[in-house]
Design a protein around this motif. Structure first.
Motif, PDB file in Angstrom:
ATOM      1  N   CYS A   1      54.572  24.116  48.634  1.00  0.00           N
ATOM      2  CA  CYS A   1      54.081  23.987  47.269  1.00  0.00           C
ATOM      3  C   CYS A   1      55.248  24.200  46.327  1.00  0.00           C
ATOM      4  O   CYS A   1      55.800  25.287  46.254  1.00  0.00           O
TER       5      CYS A   1
ATOM      6  N   ARG B   1      55.263  24.456  43.209  1.00  0.00           N
ATOM      7  CA  ARG B   1      54.960  25.353  42.094  1.00  0.00           C
ATOM      8  C   ARG B   1      55.029  26.789  42.580  1.00  0.00           C
ATOM      9  O   ARG B   1      55.710  27.632  42.047  1.00  0.00           O
ATOM     10  N   CYS B   2      54.294  27.082  43.681  1.00  0.00           N
ATOM     11  CA  CYS B   2      54.306  28.442  44.222  1.00  0.00           C
ATOM     12  C   CYS B   2      55.619  28.725  44.955  1.00  0.00           C
ATOM     13  O   CYS B   2      55.928  29.864  45.261  1.00  0.00           O
TER      14      CYS B   2
ATOM     15  N   CYS C   1      47.908  22.012  46.793  1.00  0.00           N
ATOM     16  CA  CYS C   1      47.910  23.451  47.017  1.00  0.00           C
ATOM     17  C   CYS C   1      46.550  24.000  46.585  1.00  0.00           C
ATOM     18  O   CYS C   1      46.092  23.762  45.475  1.00  0.00           O
TER      19      CYS C   1
ATOM     20  N   CYS D   1      47.120  26.330  43.288  1.00  0.00           N
ATOM     21  CA  CYS D   1      47.578  25.867  41.971  1.00  0.00           C
ATOM     22  C   CYS D   1      47.378  24.373  41.790  1.00  0.00           C
ATOM     23  O   CYS D   1      47.683  23.830  40.740  1.00  0.00           O
TER      24      CYS D   1
END
Ligand SMILES: [Zn+2]
Ligand SMILES: [Zn+2]
Length: 959
Positions: A191, A193-194, A363, A366
């Motif tokens: 992911c 973002r994470c 994900c 998110c």
């Protein structure tokens, strides 16, 4: 008034009160068995007597939803029922630290404050998450308390607790020492973002409209020159072509036979890549040629392994193109995609762009599109663990299973998954979680992992002795710690003579109740880790633990989904989510619990309908009013007799003269017994019914048929007890009549049946029953809670068949008379005689109980006749004919119409039954009792038909 009970049932007031009481009084706490009497057997505990259940730990960030409510209602019913049935019932609660969810929650806060986790640094960030946890975490546990769950709060755990963290570390270092943990490059779901790898199970696939780009790769001839021929490949992620290291075709694909062994030029990157042949490629799909990007696709990774292809990772942690992406370096993946497509088009290498809908992984946390990506991670070599986990579920040579699944079909699903399992990636690039206990050496670059059984952190490299070592920055997958719960909750790995009492008494746990969604995430991992580690713990008698005793639980019950009233899945986007707390506020917890129970059976989804909850709220009200009626009569009796009436703990088996003593009735060997064949039929009948339903409820709960259990109790209490028994028993309770043995017996049976019903209902409606039970004992209960009383069982006494069939006759007669009165328009208050024609046995019953018939139907007299006089409107059943004698000429036309309709209905029913009984195939398959029932029904219908035809013939020609 001795029994104080408010006039109206108000769930809010009583539920808050008892929820607090149960927690305060620690009623459901099960202390560690005393190690001084180490033998578990000495304390009356053995595998059979302990009922142990672990709460699937909700995320510490969680809020109660309908799925939890169902899950916890089921667990609570079973735990309360087992506890009341004499088992040592232990339900252990706790919460999960929920790595990604919690980290995101705090990161969001930091963003609002204009700062970030990176600015704070790891240590301060982790401290911040702890602060958040202390402040807001575990709100869901408070919600659980409000639901009345009978858990042992003294054993509440948090997966990051010191004790559980120790178990996590020990599990890791043991697996590492056993050679079962390795570090390697692998395709993970990344992911961006994470910025962490996430498990397959944390990826949500959503259909998304996109494109399929068809790209030509030039074929190279001798000397690396383009031959003018192309192979066309198709892709939904053109940016990954930067990392292509081959194109694969099927070995028998005739279109490409001449290209075996040849090379291609990778456009834009000007790299030579081979054509490889691999039977995995589907000839039917697209052009039959696929680009191979081992660093960005799991299937391609596998092809790469088979053909020893290099893996070229072209993206960084944020999914921007990295230094391997040539001119596209630094671009975001989607920006790069646009540029790449434009460049291909400019070079004439773009064949087509087609609309294409595909399943894109997002994900779960998110919702960012996941990038399959090669990265270095920690893995568990799953094979030896999976083997044990398969053996634990598969039936052995004798058909026995160490773990049993309900519904049974989940066994197959589990075994299939476990058989095809891949190594488990356990590392996560997060800061919140159990940091991996491995240290990297800056000098020799080797890894140091502490020895099993040690607790301190290493200060130097185990290989070269350098002190330049730093701890791995990754943390462990959350499921690694929750997967250990069954062992760690009971003291593993710290099994010492002092701490082993818990483990001896409570491992394996008895049951796991959970949803399908975490079957692989959690259930499977608990089985793998439990079977692996519990094997090291000897049995209480010191002998080695056999495999069947290493399992984390003996049974798994997979519950269904709660859907909305239209059977749609609840979702925020659809806006059809039912908030359990709101419903509870409106109708009371008991009504909501009962609603869920009344619809819960293995394998069936629940269509949650508020209308049903309204109905069960009315049921709760009915119970409340019944209690008030009973208490009123008891109190009136006490005032009247100024007598002593202490009806202490009464069990069903003691409904006899011993009980009569308890309630102040003089001990007299000649006193009537409620269950004597001479005592009034209604008492014998209700007691027999109570036994019957106790058997049915216990049986249903054994089979997880919550619906059956709830419905049987409901029918009994509302139908048998309130509608019939209470009405009949009023005959004996007339306040104007003097005290009499009959009155006392009626009060006694009323009390006993009511109290038993409360106990039977208690696991389903714990609040209401607790309140009424305390009122019943007038503030002097024999124990602190109804939940600690024995559950009604029926083993010791048999049902009273005579009483049941006699009551069936009376009920049927009363029902017919009521219907007749309505049909012929007898005024509500009018008291009229009836005429009954029946056989000698039935006549005897009706005669003996004419007072019941008279009272319940406003009948002045029951006249037994050989024939119902012509001209009287009558009703017929196989057992009797009955007519209401009412001074009014009957409406012949209406009567003829009614009888004609009846005849048609009977004829139809008879034809259907005959058809079925003439069906050889049906008779061969149907169980004997079904066929018997059908035959009986056929005979009865035939009789009714004859009677109706005779009645029609007997009608005067015209009115
Ligand atoms: Zn994410
Ligand atoms: Zn070293």
């Amino acid at each position: 008034m001795l029994h104080e009970l408010p006039k109206a049932y108000d769930p809010t007031a009583i539920e808050d009160h008892w929820a607090g009481y149960w927690v305060r009084e620690k009623l459901f706490a099960v202390p560690t068995p005393d190690p001084a009497t180490t033998s578990v057997q000495n304390q009356g505990l053995d595998a059979q007597s302990a009922f142990v259940i672990l709460l699937p730990p909700p995320n510490v960030t969680g809020r109660l939803h309908m799925g939890h409510m169902l899950n916890q209602t089921e667990m609570d019913i079973l735990t309360r029922w087992r506890r009341m049935s004499g088992r040592l019932a232990l339900w252990v609660p706790g919460t999960d630290h929920a790595g990604i969810a919690t980290q995101m929650m705090v990161e969001r806060q930091l963003t609002e404050e204009g700062t970030s986790r990176q600015t704070l640094g790891r240590e301060a960030f982790v401290e911040r998450v702890w602060a958040w946890k202390r402040h807001y975490g575990g709100a869901i546990l408070e919600q659980m308390k409000r639901l009345g769950v009978s858990v042992d709060w003294s054993r509440e755990y948090f997966t990051m607790d010191e004790r559980l963290s120790l178990a996590v570390r020990e599990a890791f270092v043991r697996l590492y020492a056993q050679g079962l943990i390795y570090r390697g490059a692998y395709i993970v779901n990344w992911c961006p973002r994470c910025q962490t790898a996430i498990s397959d199970l944390e990826v949500v696939h959503q259909e998304q409209k996109g494109h399929l780009w068809e790209i030509r790769y030039p074929v190279l001839g001798d000397g690396g020159k383009e031959t003018g021929e192309f192979i066309t490949v198709a892709t939904t992620r053109p940016e990954t072509m930067l990392g292509d290291t081959a194109v694969a075709i099927h070995p028998e694909d005739e279109r490409y036979l001449h290209l075996h062994g040849k090379k291609l030029r990778l456009p834009l990157m000007d790299r030579e890549i081979p054509i490889v042949v691999d039977p995995w490629v589907s000839r039917e799909f697209g052009t039959g040629a696929v680009k191979v990007t081992p660093a960005h696709d799991p299937n391609d990774f596998a092809i790469g392994e088979r053909h020893h292809l290099p893996s070229v990772n072209v993206m960084d942690d944020r999914a921007h193109i990295n230094e391997n992406g040539g001119p596209y370096q630094g671009l975001d993946r989607y920006v790069a995609r646009k540029k790449i497509v434009a460049d291909l088009e400019a070079q004439g290498l773009l064949v087509a762009v087609k609309d294409y809908t595909n399943n894109v992984g997002h994900c779960d946390r998110c919702k960012t599109v996941v990038e399959p990506r090669l990265s270095t991670q920690w893995f568990i070599k799953i094979q030896p663990l999976a083997e044990k986990a398969i053996a634990a579920v598969k039936p052995d040579a004798n058909g026995n299973k160490a773990i049993r699944f309900t519904p049974e079909n989940y066994e197959k699903i589990y075994l299939e998954w476990m058989t095809n399992i891949h190594d488990w990636c356990i590392s996560r690039q997060l800061w919140w979680g159990h940091r991996i206990p491995a240290w990297h050496c800056a000098v020799c670059h080797k890894i140091t992992v502490p020895e099993p059984g040690t607790t301190g952190d290493p200060s130097e490299c185990a290989h070269c002795g350098s002190d330049k070592i730093t701890q791995e920055t990754d943390v462990l997958d959350t499921w690694f710690s929750s997967g250990l719960l069954p062992v760690s909750a009971f003291g593993w790995p710290n099994i010492t003579p002092e701490t082993r009492a818990d483990f001896d008494a409570f491992y394996p746990t008895s049951l796991l109740v959970t949803g399908f969604d975490i079957l692989f995430f959690w259930v499977a991992r608990m089985i793998m880790l439990g079977c692996w580690f519990a094997g090291d713990v000897p049995m209480p008698d010191g002998s080695p633990r056999p495999p069947t005793e290493t399992v984390p639980f003996r049974e798994v019950y997979i519950h269904a989904l709660v859907r909305d009233a239209n059977r749609e899945k609840m979702s925020k986007t659809k806006g059809n989510v039912v908030d359990p707390i709101e419903i509870v506020k409106q109708y009371g917890t008991d009504a909501v619990r009962f609603t869920l129970a009344s619809m819960a059976s293995p394998g069936t989804d629940i269509a949650f309908n508020v209308a049903r909850t309204e109905g069960y709220r009315a049921f709760a009200n009915k119970i409340w009013n019944a209690a008030r009626f009973i208490f009123m009569n008891v109190d009136r009796h006490l005032e009247q007799t100024r007598g002593f009436m202490h009806y202490g703990p009464i069990d069903l088996e003691t409904v006899d003269r011993r009980n009569a003593v308890l309630i102040g009735y003089p001990a007299n060997p000649n006193a009537p017994r409620a269950d004597d064949s001479n005592s009034p039929i209604e008492h014998r009948w209700i007691i027999s019914r109570l036994y019957g339903i106790a058997a049915a409820v216990n049986g249903a709960l054994e089979d997880y048929r919550f619906d059956e259990a709830a419905n049987v109790i409901y029918q009994f209490f509302w139908g048998d007890f309130c509608d019939w028994y209470l009405e009949i028993v009023k005959l004996h309770l007339d306040p104007d009549k003097p005290d009499s043995p009959e009155k006392l017996m009626a009060l006694l049976v009323l009390l006993v049946v009511f109290e038993s019903s409360l106990r039977m209902l208690s696991p389903f409606m714990p609040f209401l029953t607790e309140e009424l039970w305390h009122a019943y004992y007038d503030g002097r209960p024999p124990v602190k809670s109804i939940a600690l009383m024995p559950y009604p069982r029926s083993e010791t006494l048999v049902c009273d068949d005579d009483a049941e069939s006699a009551m069936a006759l009376l009920k049927s007669l009363i029902t017919e008379v009521r219907a007749l009165r309505k049909e012929i328009g007898v005024e509500e208050k009018a008291v009229v005689p009836i005429a009954v024609r029946t056989d000698a046995d039935s006549r005897k019953i009706a005669e003996e109980n004419s007072d019941i018939i008279e009272r319940l139907t406003r009948v002045s007299e029951v006249r037994f006749v050989d024939q119902i006089a012509a001209g009287l409107s009558k009703h017929s059943t196989p057992q009797f004919d009955v007519a209401v004698i009412y001074e009014r000429t009957i409406d012949v036309a209406a009567e003829r119409e009614r009888l004609t309709k009846d005849i048609a209905r009977y004829e139809k029913g008879l034809a259907a039954a005959e058809r079925q009984l003439g069906n050889e195939a049906f008779l061969a398959k149907a169980p004997a009792h079904v066929v018997e029932g059908l035959k009986k029904q056929e005979a009865e219908t035939r009789l009714l038909l004859e009677k109706a035809r005779a009645a029609l013939r007997a009608l005067p020609e015209s009115s």
